[in-house]
Design a protein around this motif. Structure first.
Motif, PDB file in Angstrom:
ATOM      1  N   UNK A 144      26.320  25.310  25.690  1.00  0.00           N
ATOM      2  CA  UNK A 144      27.127  24.192  25.177  1.00  0.00           C
ATOM      3  C   UNK A 144      27.875  23.462  26.302  1.00  0.00           C
ATOM      4  N   UNK A 145      27.531  23.815  27.562  1.00  0.00           N
ATOM      5  CA  UNK A 145      28.280  23.249  28.685  1.00  0.00           C
ATOM      6  C   UNK A 145      28.229  21.717  28.700  1.00  0.00           C
ATOM      7  N   UNK A 146      27.032  21.176  28.517  1.00  0.00           N
ATOM      8  CA  UNK A 146      26.882  19.720  28.610  1.00  0.00           C
ATOM      9  C   UNK A 146      27.625  19.024  27.477  1.00  0.00           C
ATOM     10  N   UNK A 147      27.574  19.617  26.285  1.00  0.00           N
ATOM     11  CA  UNK A 147      28.268  18.988  25.147  1.00  0.00           C
ATOM     12  C   UNK A 147      29.778  19.067  25.326  1.00  0.00           C
ATOM     13  N   UNK A 148      30.242  20.192  25.864  1.00  0.00           N
ATOM     14  CA  UNK A 148      31.688  20.296  26.117  1.00  0.00           C
ATOM     15  C   UNK A 148      32.110  19.265  27.158  1.00  0.00           C
ATOM     16  N   UNK A 149      31.304  19.111  28.188  1.00  0.00           N
ATOM     17  CA  UNK A 149      31.644  18.127  29.224  1.00  0.00           C
ATOM     18  C   UNK A 149      31.705  16.725  28.630  1.00  0.00           C
ATOM     19  N   UNK A 173      42.548  25.098  30.230  1.00  0.00           N
ATOM     20  CA  UNK A 173      41.316  25.800  30.591  1.00  0.00           C
ATOM     21  C   UNK A 173      40.427  25.939  29.360  1.00  0.00           C
ATOM     22  N   UNK A 174      39.164  25.556  29.515  1.00  0.00           N
ATOM     23  CA  UNK A 174      38.215  25.611  28.391  1.00  0.00           C
ATOM     24  C   UNK A 174      36.944  26.317  28.866  1.00  0.00           C
ATOM     25  N   UNK A 175      36.448  27.232  28.067  1.00  0.00           N
ATOM     26  CA  UNK A 175      35.204  27.927  28.445  1.00  0.00           C
ATOM     27  C   UNK A 175      34.174  27.674  27.359  1.00  0.00           C
ATOM     28  N   UNK A 176      33.052  27.100  27.766  1.00  0.00           N
ATOM     29  CA  UNK A 176      32.013  26.719  26.802  1.00  0.00           C
ATOM     30  C   UNK A 176      31.202  27.928  26.353  1.00  0.00           C
ATOM     31  N   UNK A 177      30.719  27.843  25.131  1.00  0.00           N
ATOM     32  CA  UNK A 177      29.721  28.825  24.698  1.00  0.00           C
ATOM     33  C   UNK A 177      28.457  28.618  25.541  1.00  0.00           C
ATOM     34  N   UNK A 212      35.232  21.164  36.988  1.00  0.00           N
ATOM     35  CA  UNK A 212      34.409  22.313  36.605  1.00  0.00           C
ATOM     36  C   UNK A 212      34.631  23.444  37.606  1.00  0.00           C
ATOM     37  N   UNK A 213      34.698  24.647  37.111  1.00  0.00           N
ATOM     38  CA  UNK A 213      34.863  25.795  38.001  1.00  0.00           C
ATOM     39  C   UNK A 213      33.660  25.899  38.941  1.00  0.00           C
ATOM     40  N   UNK A 258      30.175  28.061  35.850  1.00  0.00           N
ATOM     41  CA  UNK A 258      29.820  26.721  35.365  1.00  0.00           C
ATOM     42  C   UNK A 258      30.152  26.485  33.901  1.00  0.00           C
ATOM     43  N   UNK A 259      30.526  27.522  33.197  1.00  0.00           N
ATOM     44  CA  UNK A 259      30.895  27.333  31.780  1.00  0.00           C
ATOM     45  C   UNK A 259      32.382  27.011  31.631  1.00  0.00           C
ATOM     46  N   UNK A 260      33.128  27.107  32.703  1.00  0.00           N
ATOM     47  CA  UNK A 260      34.576  26.899  32.598  1.00  0.00           C
ATOM     48  C   UNK A 260      34.979  25.533  33.150  1.00  0.00           C
TER      49      UNK A 260
END
Lengths: 151, 136
Positions: free
Chosen positions: B54-59, B47-51, B82-83, B87-89
């Motif tokens: 930063x969602x697009x960069x994490x994806x 499980x990863x949660x973006x700052x 994606x959750x 949307x950040x998870x």
């Protein structure tokens, strides 16, 4: 129970709905099953009837007649026989059929079992099954007509 | 009455089905159970949660990681999800044939690159769950 309900409804979600509705009712009014030997019959008949009720509700919501799962038949009826009078005579006529004939008709009209399951249970091939089903329909028709002719 | 009329009547009357027929149907009903996870396989849920922002960069980094890992011997599949409520998870489901292949995965260059990238992308440390498939 869900797998069994899935036989009679359109998809797995509907099958789960059927079982949840049934379990909910049983929580409110626990059923009485006195003998373990009758448990599978109790579960099978309960889930089946709940599934049929679900099917009726679905059809009603879609504005369709209660049941016409044998699609090809409704359009070819030229002289409708009185539904009520045949309905009243049906139990006696069915009682005069052999168990195998009833099994075939229950599967044909109510999808109780699949064609493959009937073939397995009766130990016959597809061609023989269709022949026996045809003969069973003819026999039931004759029994209903015979009773119709009686005063 | 002819056969067509009989058929129409039987459908509309809903021919009663005997309990014994339903019991036969019950006994013939196949309950499909999922196969248990084969012995030795590793199934992990990350499980990863973006700052925020930063969602697009994490994806993008996660997709690159999945792509790089797909060529590893013993990697049986990684999928990114994606959750639907946050949307950040993001969730990463990874499956490996053996514990040894999973360890090689963690020692790889692409794993180190993804770990380094996470520092500036994640709002919190990743969590890793190791799963066994249930039999129900």
């Amino acid at each position: 129970m869900v797998a069994f309900a899935r036989r009679y409804v359109t998809d797995s979600v509907a099958a789960e709905d059927v079982v949840i509705a049934l379990l909910g009712r049983w929580l409110e009014r626990p059923p009485r099953v006195r003998e373990v030997e009758t448990l599978s019959a109790f579960l099978a008949t309960s889930v089946y009837h709940e599934s049929i009720d679900w099917f009726r509700r679905e059809r009603a919501q879609q504005g369709q007649p209660p049941r016409s799962r044998v699609n090809e038949v409704s359009a070819v009826v030229k002289a409708p026989v009185a539904r009520e009078s045949v309905g009243a005579r049906l139990p006696d006529a069915l009682a005069r059929l052999s168990p195998d004939e009833r099994l075939l008709l229950e599967s044909h009209y109510m999808q109780a079992l699949t064609t493959e399951e009937c073939m397995e249970l009766l130990g016959i091939g597809r061609a023989a099954l269709h022949q026996r089903l045809h003969r069973a329909r003819v026999r039931l028709m004759a029994l209903l007509s015979e009773e119709e002719a009686q005063p | 009455m002819n056969l067509a009329e009989l058929d129409a009547l039987m459908v509309s009357l809903e021919m009663p089905v005997r309990a014994e027929t339903l019991v036969q149907a019950w006994e013939l009903t196949e309950v499909r159970r999922p196969n248990p996870l084969p012995a030795g396989q590793v199934l992990a849920l990350i499980t990863m949660r973006a700052q925020g922002g930063m969602e697009a960069r994490l994806e993008s980094a996660a997709r690159e990681f999945v792509e790089a890992g797909s060529g590893l011997s013993g990697a049986l599949g990684s999928t990114l999800h994606r959750s639907s409520t946050d949307p950040r998870t993001w969730y990463l489901i990874e499956r490996f044939a053996t514990a040894e292949s999973f360890e090689r995965h963690m020692r790889s260059d692409y794993f180190a690159r993804f770990q380094a990238a996470q520092a500036s992308l994640l709002a919190e440390p990743v969590t890793a769950l190791f799963l066994e498939r249930g039999n129900t």
